[in-house]
Design an enzyme around this catalytic site. Structure first.
Site, mmCIF file in Angstrom:
data_model
loop_
_atom_site.group_PDB
_atom_site.id
_atom_site.type_symbol
_atom_site.label_atom_id
_atom_site.label_comp_id
_atom_site.label_asym_id
_atom_site.label_seq_id
_atom_site.Cartn_x
_atom_site.Cartn_y
_atom_site.Cartn_z
ATOM 1 N N GLY A 1 0.848 -1.186 0.000
ATOM 2 C CA GLY A 1 0.000 0.000 0.000
ATOM 3 C C GLY A 1 0.884 1.236 0.000
ATOM 4 N N GLN B 1 3.038 9.956 1.246
ATOM 5 C CA GLN B 1 4.342 9.270 1.311
ATOM 6 C C GLN B 1 5.231 9.579 0.106
ATOM 7 O OE1 GLN B 1 2.376 5.270 2.204
ATOM 8 N NE2 GLN B 1 4.264 5.137 3.388
ATOM 9 N N CYS C 1 5.593 -0.181 7.210
ATOM 10 C CA CYS C 1 5.196 1.016 6.479
ATOM 11 C C CYS C 1 6.443 1.490 5.742
ATOM 12 C CB CYS C 1 4.720 2.087 7.465
ATOM 13 S SG CYS C 1 4.308 3.653 6.676
ATOM 14 N N LEU C 2 6.303 1.818 4.459
ATOM 15 C CA LEU C 2 7.479 2.211 3.676
ATOM 16 C C LEU C 2 8.121 3.491 4.204
ATOM 17 C CD1 LEU C 2 6.200 1.354 0.080
ATOM 18 C CD2 LEU C 2 7.775 0.028 1.507
ATOM 19 N N HIS D 1 -4.751 1.301 7.266
ATOM 20 C CA HIS D 1 -3.403 1.850 7.412
ATOM 21 C C HIS D 1 -3.218 3.055 6.473
ATOM 22 C CE1 HIS D 1 1.142 1.300 7.859
ATOM 23 N NE2 HIS D 1 1.024 2.158 6.854
ATOM 24 N N GLU D 2 -3.615 2.886 5.204
ATOM 25 C CA GLU D 2 -3.413 3.970 4.231
ATOM 26 C C GLU D 2 -4.340 5.149 4.512
ATOM 27 O OE1 GLU D 2 -0.792 3.714 2.568
ATOM 28 O OE2 GLU D 2 -0.520 1.584 2.983
ATOM 29 N N HIS E 1 -2.861 7.492 6.866
ATOM 30 C CA HIS E 1 -1.883 8.417 6.265
ATOM 31 C C HIS E 1 -2.564 9.700 5.785
ATOM 32 C CE1 HIS E 1 1.979 6.387 6.223
ATOM 33 N NE2 HIS E 1 1.451 5.280 5.744
HETATM 34 NI NI NI Z 1 2.308 3.382 5.764
#
Ligand code: NI
Length: 182
Positions: A45, A50, A98-99, A140-141, A144
């Protein structure tokens, strides 16, 4: 084009993102770049903040879970201006990453089902329920887009235990296989 991923400590990750409409410049290019960036970084994701864009857009690719769940084989989706209208099911723990937090994985508890109203990349409106890993990625996204990061869902004690790791990320003291930005 593979874009650099903003890591923990970047102010853009803490902003509440803005809604967009069809006139957002180069939207299809951005979406394509986000899919490419996510694949390059082996992510499942990726939210627009991000990659430095404070807008309400995220993409997901759950096809890596097709071994356990064949219906996810082609599960690549775009969510624009999503609204989580209902959460249901039990809270389930899962070791999330998470990236924006290279190499950090922590157990996060989230509801197992989610109802989302959103627009796809053609600005068609949808109102759907998701469960399992897809429900988790969406939550999760979506966080963000609200400027909320997964470490903020950990217990106070757990956050204290990882405080030094988090501080190292904000100082650029980490390694990752993909391009990052602070
Ligand atoms: Ni993330």
């Amino acid at each position: 084009m593979v874009l650099p991923i903003y890591v923990y400590g970047s102010p853009v990750l803490k902003k509440t993102a803005d809604e967009i409409d069809k006139t957002y410049p180069d939207l299809q290019t951005l979406i394509a770049d986000m899919f490419e960036t996510m694949a390059y970084a082996n992510g499942i994701g990726l939210a627009a903040p991000q990659v430095g864009k404070s807008i309400r857009l995220f993409v997901l690719d759950a096809s890596a879970f097709a071994d356990e769940n064949p219906e996810l084989k082609n599960c690549r989706k775009v969510f624009i201006n999503p609204i989580i209208s209902e959460l249901a099911g039990e809270k389930v723990g899962y070791n999330e990453g998470c990236l924006s937090f290279p190499k950090l994985h922590e157990d996060v508890y989230r509801e197992s089902r989610v109802r989302v109203e959103y627009f796809d990349d053609n600005f068609e409106k949808h109102d759907e329920w998701f469960d399992g890993i897809v429900a988790r990625i969406i939550q999760h996204e979506y966080d963000h887009l609200e400027g909320k990061l997964f470490v903020e869902r950990l217990s106070t004690i757990r956050r204290k235990l990882i405080a030094s790791k988090l501080k190292r990320i904000t100082k650029g003291d980490f390694s990752s296989s993909y391009k990052t930005k602070l």
